[in-house]
Write an enzyme that holds these catalytic residues in place. Sequence first.
Site, mmCIF file in Angstrom:
data_model
loop_
_atom_site.group_PDB
_atom_site.id
_atom_site.type_symbol
_atom_site.label_atom_id
_atom_site.label_comp_id
_atom_site.label_asym_id
_atom_site.label_seq_id
_atom_site.Cartn_x
_atom_site.Cartn_y
_atom_site.Cartn_z
ATOM 1 N N TYR A 33 0.834 -1.198 0.000
ATOM 2 C CA TYR A 33 0.000 0.000 0.000
ATOM 3 C C TYR A 33 0.864 1.242 0.000
ATOM 4 O O TYR A 33 2.052 1.191 0.278
ATOM 5 C CB TYR A 33 -0.948 -0.003 1.206
ATOM 6 C CG TYR A 33 -0.297 0.369 2.523
ATOM 7 C CD1 TYR A 33 -0.466 1.642 3.062
ATOM 8 C CD2 TYR A 33 0.484 -0.548 3.225
ATOM 9 C CE1 TYR A 33 0.125 1.995 4.272
ATOM 10 C CE2 TYR A 33 1.075 -0.208 4.432
ATOM 11 C CZ TYR A 33 0.892 1.070 4.950
ATOM 12 O OH TYR A 33 1.485 1.416 6.131
ATOM 13 N N ARG A 52 8.277 4.015 -4.919
ATOM 14 C CA ARG A 52 8.348 3.049 -3.813
ATOM 15 C C ARG A 52 7.327 1.937 -3.993
ATOM 16 O O ARG A 52 7.596 0.766 -3.687
ATOM 17 C CB ARG A 52 8.154 3.745 -2.463
ATOM 18 C CG ARG A 52 8.343 2.791 -1.281
ATOM 19 C CD ARG A 52 8.315 3.491 0.051
ATOM 20 N NE ARG A 52 7.020 4.113 0.312
ATOM 21 C CZ ARG A 52 6.752 4.850 1.394
ATOM 22 N NH1 ARG A 52 7.705 5.078 2.284
ATOM 23 N NH2 ARG A 52 5.559 5.379 1.569
ATOM 24 N N ARG A 100 -7.520 -20.600 -1.655
ATOM 25 C CA ARG A 100 -6.505 -20.454 -0.613
ATOM 26 C C ARG A 100 -5.403 -21.507 -0.754
ATOM 27 O O ARG A 100 -5.669 -22.713 -0.732
ATOM 28 C CB ARG A 100 -7.135 -20.541 0.770
ATOM 29 C CG ARG A 100 -6.153 -20.209 1.898
ATOM 30 C CD ARG A 100 -6.819 -20.281 3.266
ATOM 31 N NE ARG A 100 -5.906 -19.864 4.309
ATOM 32 C CZ ARG A 100 -4.961 -20.646 4.853
ATOM 33 N NH1 ARG A 100 -4.832 -21.902 4.431
ATOM 34 N NH2 ARG A 100 -4.165 -20.186 5.802
ATOM 35 N N LYS A 149 6.572 -2.063 1.852
ATOM 36 C CA LYS A 149 5.408 -1.454 2.505
ATOM 37 C C LYS A 149 4.191 -2.365 2.347
ATOM 38 O O LYS A 149 3.277 -2.120 1.547
ATOM 39 C CB LYS A 149 5.137 -0.063 1.941
ATOM 40 C CG LYS A 149 4.233 0.795 2.828
ATOM 41 C CD LYS A 149 4.185 2.231 2.323
ATOM 42 C CE LYS A 149 3.236 3.103 3.132
ATOM 43 N NZ LYS A 149 3.733 3.342 4.503
ATOM 44 N N GLU A 181 12.235 2.230 14.175
ATOM 45 C CA GLU A 181 11.357 3.294 13.710
ATOM 46 C C GLU A 181 10.096 3.309 14.552
ATOM 47 O O GLU A 181 9.916 2.481 15.449
ATOM 48 C CB GLU A 181 11.004 3.090 12.235
ATOM 49 C CG GLU A 181 10.342 1.768 11.931
ATOM 50 C CD GLU A 181 10.201 1.498 10.430
ATOM 51 O OE1 GLU A 181 10.266 2.459 9.649
ATOM 52 O OE2 GLU A 181 10.009 0.326 10.070
#
Length: 285
Positions: A33, A52, A100, A149, A181
């Site tokens: 995301y 990114r 799945r 991310k 972070e």
Amino acid sequence: MSRTVYVNGDYLPEEDAKISVFDRGFLFADGVYEVTSVLGGKILDFDGHTVRLERSLKELGMGMPLSRDELLAIHRKLVADNGIDDGLVYLQITRGAADRDFAYPDPDTPQSVVLFTQSKPGLAESPMAKEGMKIISIPDERWGRRDIKTVQLLYPSMGKMMAKAAGAHDAWMTEDGHVTEGTSNNAYIVKGNTIVTRHLGNEILHGITRAAVLRFAREAQMQVEERAFTLDEAAEADEAFITSASTFVMPVVELDGAPIGTGRPGPVAARLREIYLDESRKAAI
């Protein structure tokens, strides 16, 4: 009033937006995301976020389902249709829907692409910029590829709840005695005229706001050290702050119940916030 959201090529009222229960983002957190800020109806740092995004997808073996210009057009339409003056645009891309299985599905499986907006009036005028944030420290128990991310954000959510339970605003995560972070932001301390923030690697997200702020700091003749720092160093710092796409530059005034510096927002964070907002507004599209 219902928002318009984007789902796989369609613009829909939010109550009609649907994703398959077999989507791998839902079943495996198999997706990435980005969040871009909007100020005055314009999008900040769009190209940095797009670069990114492409890198994150590549690291997970996925391609870009839309071009840079197509993504920008979607962002702009959602901002316009939802009347966003100040706010955020959230973008998520997953590997798509398939029965799945831990193994990835066929590479031709269509990816899922979702975007929506959040209105945040006065986003750049947060009172916290004048008051500062209170931070606690917690162990960093995330997976090793924090530079990607991904949508697997459960532990950062747990960290924010730990902070809330402690009467703080957020948490800094630590590993081997050093700060990595924040739960959704990059972390910095200031000693004298030197800004210290962790070096890039797999341990932290390569923040788009981080890159811009460090560039502006160097242009303003501030010293920057990209290295790991300890909690003890943070406790002895003159000031501290965080950066992210939604908070820009935000001062940190307390760590684990003890004040940092004077216990008030410091001049370095204030100046960098001013520079970042000024320059980002000029470059917004």
